[in-house]
Design a protein around this motif. Sequence first.
Motif, mmCIF file in Angstrom:
data_model
loop_
_atom_site.group_PDB
_atom_site.id
_atom_site.type_symbol
_atom_site.label_atom_id
_atom_site.label_comp_id
_atom_site.label_asym_id
_atom_site.label_seq_id
_atom_site.Cartn_x
_atom_site.Cartn_y
_atom_site.Cartn_z
ATOM 1 N N GLY A 37 12.922 1.242 -8.708
ATOM 2 C CA GLY A 37 14.334 1.499 -8.968
ATOM 3 C C GLY A 37 15.203 1.561 -7.722
ATOM 4 N N GLY A 38 14.591 1.521 -6.557
ATOM 5 C CA GLY A 38 15.346 1.527 -5.309
ATOM 6 C C GLY A 38 15.045 0.260 -4.530
ATOM 7 N N VAL A 39 15.363 0.274 -3.264
ATOM 8 C CA VAL A 39 15.087 -0.875 -2.407
ATOM 9 C C VAL A 39 14.529 -0.381 -1.074
ATOM 10 C CG1 VAL A 39 16.871 -2.347 -3.436
ATOM 11 C CG2 VAL A 39 17.419 -0.958 -1.433
ATOM 12 N N VAL A 40 13.800 -1.264 -0.407
ATOM 13 C CA VAL A 40 13.357 -0.981 0.943
ATOM 14 C C VAL A 40 14.580 -1.141 1.837
ATOM 15 C CG1 VAL A 40 11.875 -1.725 2.850
ATOM 16 C CG2 VAL A 40 11.009 -1.802 0.491
ATOM 17 N N GLU A 41 14.906 -0.104 2.573
ATOM 18 C CA GLU A 41 16.077 -0.148 3.454
ATOM 19 C C GLU A 41 15.889 -1.231 4.514
ATOM 20 O OE1 GLU A 41 18.928 1.540 3.136
ATOM 21 O OE2 GLU A 41 18.132 2.424 1.288
ATOM 22 N N ARG A 42 16.944 -1.950 4.796
ATOM 23 C CA ARG A 42 16.901 -3.053 5.773
ATOM 24 C C ARG A 42 16.394 -2.576 7.138
ATOM 25 N NH1 ARG A 42 17.567 -8.645 6.014
ATOM 26 N NH2 ARG A 42 18.006 -9.186 8.157
ATOM 27 N N LYS A 43 16.888 -1.451 7.602
ATOM 28 C CA LYS A 43 16.495 -0.925 8.912
ATOM 29 C C LYS A 43 14.996 -0.606 8.936
ATOM 30 C CE LYS A 43 17.420 0.524 13.056
ATOM 31 N NZ LYS A 43 17.530 -0.430 14.120
ATOM 32 N N ALA A 44 14.479 -0.016 7.870
ATOM 33 C CA ALA A 44 13.052 0.302 7.784
ATOM 34 C C ALA A 44 12.216 -0.975 7.768
ATOM 35 C CB ALA A 44 12.770 1.137 6.540
ATOM 36 N N LEU A 45 12.711 -1.991 7.072
ATOM 37 C CA LEU A 45 12.013 -3.276 7.024
ATOM 38 C C LEU A 45 11.982 -3.917 8.410
ATOM 39 C CD1 LEU A 45 10.634 -5.524 5.390
ATOM 40 C CD2 LEU A 45 12.921 -6.454 4.927
ATOM 41 N N PRO B 128 17.184 -7.856 -1.188
ATOM 42 C CA PRO B 128 16.420 -6.615 -1.052
ATOM 43 C C PRO B 128 15.070 -6.659 -1.776
ATOM 44 C CG PRO B 128 18.255 -6.312 -2.567
ATOM 45 C CD PRO B 128 18.382 -7.693 -2.007
ATOM 46 N N ILE B 129 14.127 -5.944 -1.206
ATOM 47 C CA ILE B 129 12.817 -5.762 -1.856
ATOM 48 C C ILE B 129 12.941 -4.513 -2.723
ATOM 49 C CG2 ILE B 129 10.372 -5.312 -1.505
ATOM 50 C CD1 ILE B 129 10.622 -6.746 1.207
ATOM 51 N N LYS B 130 12.770 -4.694 -4.027
ATOM 52 C CA LYS B 130 12.951 -3.588 -4.969
ATOM 53 C C LYS B 130 11.652 -2.812 -5.135
ATOM 54 C CE LYS B 130 16.731 -5.853 -7.293
ATOM 55 N NZ LYS B 130 17.297 -6.333 -8.529
ATOM 56 N N ILE B 131 11.797 -1.478 -5.081
ATOM 57 C CA ILE B 131 10.668 -0.569 -5.218
ATOM 58 C C ILE B 131 11.084 0.575 -6.143
ATOM 59 C CG2 ILE B 131 9.111 1.002 -3.993
ATOM 60 C CD1 ILE B 131 8.697 -1.765 -2.963
ATOM 61 N N SER C 192 0.834 -1.216 0.000
ATOM 62 C CA SER C 192 0.000 0.000 0.000
ATOM 63 C C SER C 192 0.865 1.262 0.000
ATOM 64 C CB SER C 192 -0.967 0.000 1.180
ATOM 65 O OG SER C 192 -0.282 0.162 2.397
ATOM 66 N N GLN C 193 2.016 1.225 0.662
ATOM 67 C CA GLN C 193 2.909 2.389 0.692
ATOM 68 C C GLN C 193 3.556 2.673 -0.660
ATOM 69 O OE1 GLN C 193 5.758 1.402 3.748
ATOM 70 N NE2 GLN C 193 4.539 2.346 5.384
ATOM 71 N N HIS C 194 3.858 1.610 -1.411
ATOM 72 C CA HIS C 194 4.661 1.763 -2.627
ATOM 73 C C HIS C 194 3.916 1.436 -3.917
ATOM 74 C CE1 HIS C 194 8.216 2.534 -0.212
ATOM 75 N NE2 HIS C 194 7.873 1.503 0.544
ATOM 76 N N GLN C 195 2.615 1.223 -3.836
ATOM 77 C CA GLN C 195 1.785 0.916 -5.004
ATOM 78 C C GLN C 195 2.388 -0.194 -5.876
ATOM 79 O OE1 GLN C 195 2.549 4.577 -4.715
ATOM 80 N NE2 GLN C 195 0.900 4.516 -3.224
ATOM 81 N N ARG C 196 2.918 -1.218 -5.218
ATOM 82 C CA ARG C 196 3.432 -2.403 -5.906
ATOM 83 C C ARG C 196 3.078 -3.612 -5.070
ATOM 84 N NH1 ARG C 196 7.199 -6.313 -6.084
ATOM 85 N NH2 ARG C 196 8.940 -5.806 -4.759
ATOM 86 N N GLN C 197 2.583 -4.635 -5.734
ATOM 87 C CA GLN C 197 2.237 -5.862 -5.025
ATOM 88 C C GLN C 197 3.510 -6.530 -4.518
ATOM 89 O OE1 GLN C 197 -0.832 -6.833 -4.243
ATOM 90 N NE2 GLN C 197 0.041 -8.493 -3.055
#
Length: 182
Positions: free
Chosen positions: A71-79, A66-69, A46-51
Amino acid sequence: MALVDIGTRTTELICFSDGQYLNHESAGVVLGVGQVYTQVAQKLSSQHQRQIDAYEVDWALREGKPIKIKGGVVERKALETLVQHYVRPLATRLHNEMTRLWKEGAPGVDYLLYCGGGSALLAPYLGHFRDDYTILPDSQFTNAAGYLEYIRLTTQDQTRAQDQGSAPVQQDDASAQKASHA
């Protein structure tokens, strides 16, 4: 001894005394780390409009993939922060189930063991139930290792017979007597 097997979908709470399974002090509950992965995946989707699939979350945590969003990735610390938000309630539910089954701190249990793939994710919270416990090493493989050992023990006679060049033969007493008189 009590064994808590925390899986993806379910958790088994198993109690033994003198090698005997105690049915009245054992239970299986639908409570697993897959619920955390699903909630995190839904939030990220829901945050990144990608399933995002729950398996992507699992792989990101266990394997560092990494989870790609966009062109970038979800930062490990945020995850990890997001995961902890959902792990706390799961750990509380587990604690409540264990208390319901064994009483607070399991005073009648000499050894408390945790295994299963979910043990690592819940590790920071497992001491809240009781100070003295053990998380089995490589706990995500404990069931497979147990099944392998069971197979080794139950097929030991067959393996020995095959190693000696003959197949094990099951005969009743009448067949054995006929064979000896032939």
